[in-house]
Scaffold this active site. Structure first.
Site, PDB file in Angstrom:
ATOM      1  N   MET A  20       0.784  -1.300   0.072  1.00  0.00           N
ATOM      2  CA  MET A  20       0.087   0.151   0.045  1.00  0.00           C
ATOM      3  C   MET A  20       0.894   1.260   0.154  1.00  0.00           C
ATOM      4  SD  MET A  20      -3.120  -0.655  -0.149  1.00  0.00           S
ATOM      5  CE  MET A  20      -3.013  -2.360  -0.777  1.00  0.00           C
ATOM      6  N   CYS A  21       0.422   2.352  -0.261  1.00  0.00           N
ATOM      7  CA  CYS A  21       0.857   3.450  -0.215  1.00  0.00           C
ATOM      8  C   CYS A  21       1.699   3.915   0.938  1.00  0.00           C
ATOM      9  CB  CYS A  21       0.298   4.773  -1.042  1.00  0.00           C
ATOM     10  SG  CYS A  21      -0.822   4.328  -2.318  1.00  0.00           S
ATOM     11  N   ARG A  22       2.448   4.854   0.864  1.00  0.00           N
ATOM     12  CA  ARG A  22       3.053   5.634   2.287  1.00  0.00           C
ATOM     13  C   ARG A  22       2.563   7.180   2.338  1.00  0.00           C
ATOM     14  NH1 ARG A  22       3.938   1.303   5.543  1.00  0.00           N
ATOM     15  NH2 ARG A  22       1.786   1.434   4.520  1.00  0.00           N
ATOM     16  N   ASN A  52      -4.270   5.730   1.974  1.00  0.00           N
ATOM     17  CA  ASN A  52      -3.425   4.540   1.872  1.00  0.00           C
ATOM     18  C   ASN A  52      -4.237   3.505   2.172  1.00  0.00           C
ATOM     19  OD1 ASN A  52      -1.104   3.220   4.402  1.00  0.00           O
ATOM     20  ND2 ASN A  52      -1.683   2.478   2.606  1.00  0.00           N
ATOM     21  N   VAL A  87       3.835   8.154  -1.713  1.00  0.00           N
ATOM     22  CA  VAL A  87       4.438   7.426  -2.666  1.00  0.00           C
ATOM     23  C   VAL A  87       3.191   6.156  -3.073  1.00  0.00           C
ATOM     24  CG1 VAL A  87       6.840   7.881  -2.549  1.00  0.00           C
ATOM     25  CG2 VAL A  87       5.957   6.138  -1.054  1.00  0.00           C
TER      26      VAL A  87
END
Ligand code: GLN
Length: 264
Positions: free
Chosen positions: A1-3, A127, A100
């Site tokens: 998953m995104c940060r 996220n 990101v």
């Protein structure tokens, strides 16, 4: 998953927020440590939204309220954008949101799909995911004004943003809007809903399955998916929480009720 991360505090450079630290956001794009089985790397784009300020202007009390946030988003890995790395050393800010991205399977790779999403003074990131999107989100979509639907992009995160934007435009307080959105979206089993919202003076964040940490000092707040360095002072936000914070105050409350979860 995104940060993702959000910062409020004294004027600093985008480079300090994104590239500095043993576990910087840039490092988390290729070596994240707390993905909780939600992907392995965050290479499908990145973005930063920031309220501009001169880097040498250290007046945390002034805030960044005068200007709307600027936005920079790209579809590639952050480490590959050498121009951004250079430019970020001379871009000053007192309030920023950066992310990101690890695109959820089936979602497009495009700038529009990269957080932060911007609307007026608001910056937003998600996220997580809505399993079974878009079919699973029918009930969420039905409650949206048509205008919000028309401007929503082709990802689960963009749909959540359209929902939240409509509530903010209607004048709802941001904290209750985020809380209500988690409550509504969590009806989709297995949803992961770490949301992050700022207008440059307040940060509202939710934890719903993914990690989130906070670090504060007088006049300074950092909220981040993972600690950015090995320094002391990072506090983990418990799962199923709502964080509402300014530069000087942090309030963390449980989100109730906790609907049934998918397995991690
Ligand atoms: N589902 C969102 C997307 O595809 C967020 C993904 C994530 O958190 N990794 O962009």
């Amino acid at each position: 998953m995104c940060r993702h991360l959000a910062y409020l505090g004294p004027a600093t450079s985008l480079a300090a927020l994104i590239f500095e630290g043993a576990n910087s956001l840039e490092r988390q794009s290729w070596a994240p440590t707390m993905m909780r089985q939600g992907g392995t790397v965050n290479v499908d784009g990145f973005g930063v939204g920031w309220f501009p300020a001169a880097p040498d202007e250290a007046r945390a009390d002034v805030g960044s309220e005068a200007d709307a946030p600027l936005l920079y988003r790209r579809t590639g890995p952050i480490w590959n954008d050498h121009g951004f790395a250079e430019m970020s050393t001379v871009v000053g800010t007192r309030a920023a949101l950066a992310a990101v991205r690890s695109a959820t399977v089936g979602m497009p790779i495009s700038e529009e799909a990269c957080a932060p999403f911007r609307h007026g003074r608001w910056l937003f990131s998600h996220n997580g995911l809505l399993p079974g999107w878009p079919d699973s989100a029918t009930r969420l979509i039905e409650t949206l004004p048509t205008a919000a639907l028309a401007t929503s992009g082709a990802t689960d995160s963009a749909l959540l943003w359209a929902w939240l934007r409509a509530r903010l435009d209607a004048g709802d307080p941001p904290a209750s809007a985020v809380r209500d959105l988690v409550g509504a979206a969590a009806q989709i089993p297995g949803s992961r809903l770490n949301l992050l919202l700022t207008d440059g003076s307040t940060v509202v964040a939710s934890t719903w399955t993914h990690s989130l940490f906070v670090q504060s000092a007088p006049g300074r707040l950092m909220v981040s998916s993972e600690p950015l360095d090995t320094a002391e002072g990072w506090t983990e936000v418990p799962d199923a929480s709502l964080l509402v914070a300014t530069r000087d105050e942090i309030d963390i409350t449980p989100i109730h009720p906790a609907p049934s979860r998918g397995r991690l």
